[in-house]
Design an enzyme around this catalytic site. Sequence first.
Site, PDB file in Angstrom:
ATOM      1  N   ASP A  34      39.516 -27.283   2.261  1.00 23.42           N
ATOM      2  CA  ASP A  34      38.416 -27.568   3.201  1.00 23.42           C
ATOM      3  C   ASP A  34      38.429 -28.721   3.745  1.00 23.42           C
ATOM      4  OD1 ASP A  34      36.724 -26.491   5.190  1.00 23.42           O
ATOM      5  OD2 ASP A  34      34.867 -26.213   3.992  1.00 23.42           O
ATOM      6  N   ARG A  38      37.441 -31.862  10.109  1.00 16.59           N
ATOM      7  CA  ARG A  38      36.440 -33.302   9.802  1.00 16.59           C
ATOM      8  C   ARG A  38      37.598 -34.395   9.879  1.00 16.59           C
ATOM      9  NH1 ARG A  38      32.877 -30.629   5.554  1.00 16.59           N
ATOM     10  NH2 ARG A  38      34.184 -29.209   5.864  1.00 16.59           N
ATOM     11  N   ARG A  47      42.108 -30.725  16.097  1.00 13.42           N
ATOM     12  CA  ARG A  47      42.008 -30.215  14.802  1.00 13.42           C
ATOM     13  C   ARG A  47      43.465 -29.965  14.322  1.00 13.42           C
ATOM     14  NH1 ARG A  47      37.157 -28.181  13.207  1.00 13.42           N
ATOM     15  NH2 ARG A  47      38.080 -26.693  12.171  1.00 13.42           N
ATOM     16  N   HIS A  51      45.085 -30.010  10.306  1.00 20.07           N
ATOM     17  CA  HIS A  51      45.952 -28.947   9.747  1.00 20.07           C
ATOM     18  C   HIS A  51      47.315 -29.330   9.307  1.00 20.07           C
ATOM     19  CE1 HIS A  51      42.826 -26.405  10.451  1.00 20.07           C
ATOM     20  NE2 HIS A  51      42.872 -26.198  11.739  1.00 20.07           N
ATOM     21  N   GLU A  81      37.384 -14.290   8.066  1.00 21.54           N
ATOM     22  CA  GLU A  81      36.292 -14.805   8.991  1.00 21.54           C
ATOM     23  C   GLU A  81      36.862 -16.039  10.062  1.00 21.54           C
ATOM     24  OE1 GLU A  81      35.488 -14.406   5.845  1.00 21.54           O
ATOM     25  OE2 GLU A  81      34.713 -12.310   6.492  1.00 21.54           O
ATOM     26  N   LEU A 145      56.024 -22.010 -11.238  1.00 21.11           N
ATOM     27  CA  LEU A 145      54.664 -21.942 -10.751  1.00 21.11           C
ATOM     28  C   LEU A 145      54.395 -20.755  -9.993  1.00 21.11           C
ATOM     29  CD1 LEU A 145      51.760 -23.437  -9.924  1.00 21.11           C
ATOM     30  CD2 LEU A 145      53.089 -24.255  -7.924  1.00 21.11           C
ATOM     31  N   ARG A 208      30.328 -23.511  -1.162  1.00 18.21           N
ATOM     32  CA  ARG A 208      30.307 -22.128  -1.270  1.00 18.21           C
ATOM     33  C   ARG A 208      31.750 -21.345  -1.344  1.00 18.21           C
ATOM     34  NH1 ARG A 208      28.600 -24.387   4.060  1.00 18.21           N
ATOM     35  NH2 ARG A 208      30.302 -24.642   5.355  1.00 18.21           N
ATOM     36  N   GLU A 221      35.316 -21.529 -13.475  1.00 14.05           N
ATOM     37  CA  GLU A 221      34.525 -23.077 -13.504  1.00 14.05           C
ATOM     38  C   GLU A 221      34.746 -23.410 -12.324  1.00 14.05           C
ATOM     39  OE1 GLU A 221      32.644 -24.233 -15.854  1.00 14.05           O
ATOM     40  OE2 GLU A 221      33.190 -22.452 -17.337  1.00 14.05           O
TER      41      GLU A 221
HETATM   42  C1  IPE Z   1      37.187 -21.357   4.275  1.00  9.81           C
HETATM   43  O1  IPE Z   1      36.804 -22.392   4.894  1.00  9.81           O
HETATM   44  C2  IPE Z   1      38.241 -20.753   4.427  1.00  9.81           C
HETATM   45  C3  IPE Z   1      39.603 -21.513   4.109  1.00  9.81           C
HETATM   46  C4  IPE Z   1      39.640 -22.768   3.548  1.00  9.81           C
HETATM   47  C5  IPE Z   1      40.662 -21.114   4.466  1.00  9.81           C
HETATM   48  P1  IPE Z   1      35.860 -22.328   6.250  1.00  9.81           P
HETATM   49  O2  IPE Z   1      35.745 -23.668   6.722  1.00  9.81           O
HETATM   50  O3  IPE Z   1      36.506 -21.188   7.246  1.00  9.81           O
HETATM   51  O4  IPE Z   1      34.656 -21.781   5.649  1.00  9.81           O
HETATM   52  P2  IPE Z   1      32.909 -22.104   6.011  1.00  9.81           P
HETATM   53  O5  IPE Z   1      33.171 -21.340   7.674  1.00  9.81           O
HETATM   54  O6  IPE Z   1      32.534 -23.353   5.993  1.00  9.81           O
HETATM   55  O7  IPE Z   1      32.225 -21.398   5.286  1.00  9.81           O
HETATM   56  C1  IPE Z   2      40.354 -25.764   6.224  1.00  9.61           C
HETATM   57  O1  IPE Z   2      39.734 -26.807   7.239  1.00  9.61           O
HETATM   58  C2  IPE Z   2      41.386 -24.946   6.861  1.00  9.61           C
HETATM   59  C3  IPE Z   2      41.248 -23.632   7.386  1.00  9.61           C
HETATM   60  C4  IPE Z   2      39.813 -23.213   7.144  1.00  9.61           C
HETATM   61  C5  IPE Z   2      41.995 -22.903   8.205  1.00  9.61           C
HETATM   62  P1  IPE Z   2      38.789 -26.677   8.347  1.00  9.61           P
HETATM   63  O2  IPE Z   2      39.530 -25.959   9.710  1.00  9.61           O
HETATM   64  O3  IPE Z   2      37.790 -25.656   7.867  1.00  9.61           O
HETATM   65  O4  IPE Z   2      38.207 -27.985   8.487  1.00  9.61           O
HETATM   66  P2  IPE Z   2      36.633 -28.427   8.773  1.00  9.61           P
HETATM   67  O5  IPE Z   2      35.847 -27.619   7.733  1.00  9.61           O
HETATM   68  O6  IPE Z   2      36.154 -27.834  10.141  1.00  9.61           O
HETATM   69  O7  IPE Z   2      36.475 -29.860   8.549  1.00  9.61           O
HETATM   70 MG    MG Z   3      35.983 -25.623   7.109  1.00 10.47          MG
END
Ligand code: IPE
Ligand code: IPE
Ligand code: MG
Length: 256
Positions: A34, A38, A47, A51, A81, A145, A208, A221
């Site tokens: 995650d 950001r 964004r 990625h 989602e 792996l 979460r 864990e």
């Molecule tokens: C969870 O991240 C899904 C992935 C890392 C692929 P999100 O960024 O979608 O989760 P929320 O919306 O913050 O819970």
């Molecule tokens: C995780 O990064 C990748 C995916 C969920 C696809 P985010 O895209 O959720 O990045 P943030 O949480 O908005 O920073």
């Molecule tokens: Mg995210």
Amino acid sequence: MMRASRKPLAPVEQADPAPSGGSLVPAHVAIIMDGNGRWASARGLPRIAGHREGARAVRRTVEAAIEQGVGWLTIYAFSSENWRRPAGEVLDLTGLLRQYLKSELAELRANGVRLRVIGEPDRFGADLTADLREAVRSTASNTRLNLTVALSYGARAEIAAAARSLALSVREGHLAPSDIDEEAVARCLFTDGMPDPDLLIRTSGEQRLSNFLLWQTAYAEFVFQDVLWPDYGATHLATALAEYARRERRFGARPA
Ligand code: IPE
Ligand code: IPE
Ligand code: MG
């Protein structure tokens, strides 16, 4: 104190002991990657730039997992989602996944990585589905792996599908309701044949599960790390493994 160790009943290969200190490395590490968005917005970038950098972090982490003796690595790349995101971002991510497969497949093969996919990858369309199938097929005999990518994955949908499939078996007379035990449920999940994660890592400071592996992480864990996913690498993984090694796992039993 009981050292962190594998779940006693897990059916697959043993993790190698860590090179230092004699503590155990988790056999299966699951990561919620995650913070890509950001990372990008902190730099004034779109964004997709986050990625893209996140894909580089996947490469580093796969290599680090091999070096650090992890046998199973499961990464959350796209949740069920995440379809709620703007179509442009979803399209960018789909393209990036195809690009990743194209550029990494040879390396995955050379490094003895076996690829699996959990979730509903077909939702990304025929092209990516075909690429994924080929990648899974061509790495199926690798053993160094086990890399599992969760794509369009949602744990509640997974459990609901398992319930449906068990109900059908009962209706067709192949199964009695009293046969539905934990193993029977686990066999209907995408993760059938995989050990449960010992360690669940989430980056970016969020704490979460976001619908990831709800059933399978019952006794994992959890380690939450403040680093944004695009910055993740070998040192962060080592830190999480060291934290894991300090944990006392009991599985409900009396403390030693
Ligand atoms: C969870 O991240 C899904 C992935 C890392 C692929 P999100 O960024 O979608 O989760 P929320 O919306 O913050 O819970
Ligand atoms: C995780 O990064 C990748 C995916 C969920 C696809 P985010 O895209 O959720 O990045 P943030 O949480 O908005 O920073
Ligand atoms: Mg995210």
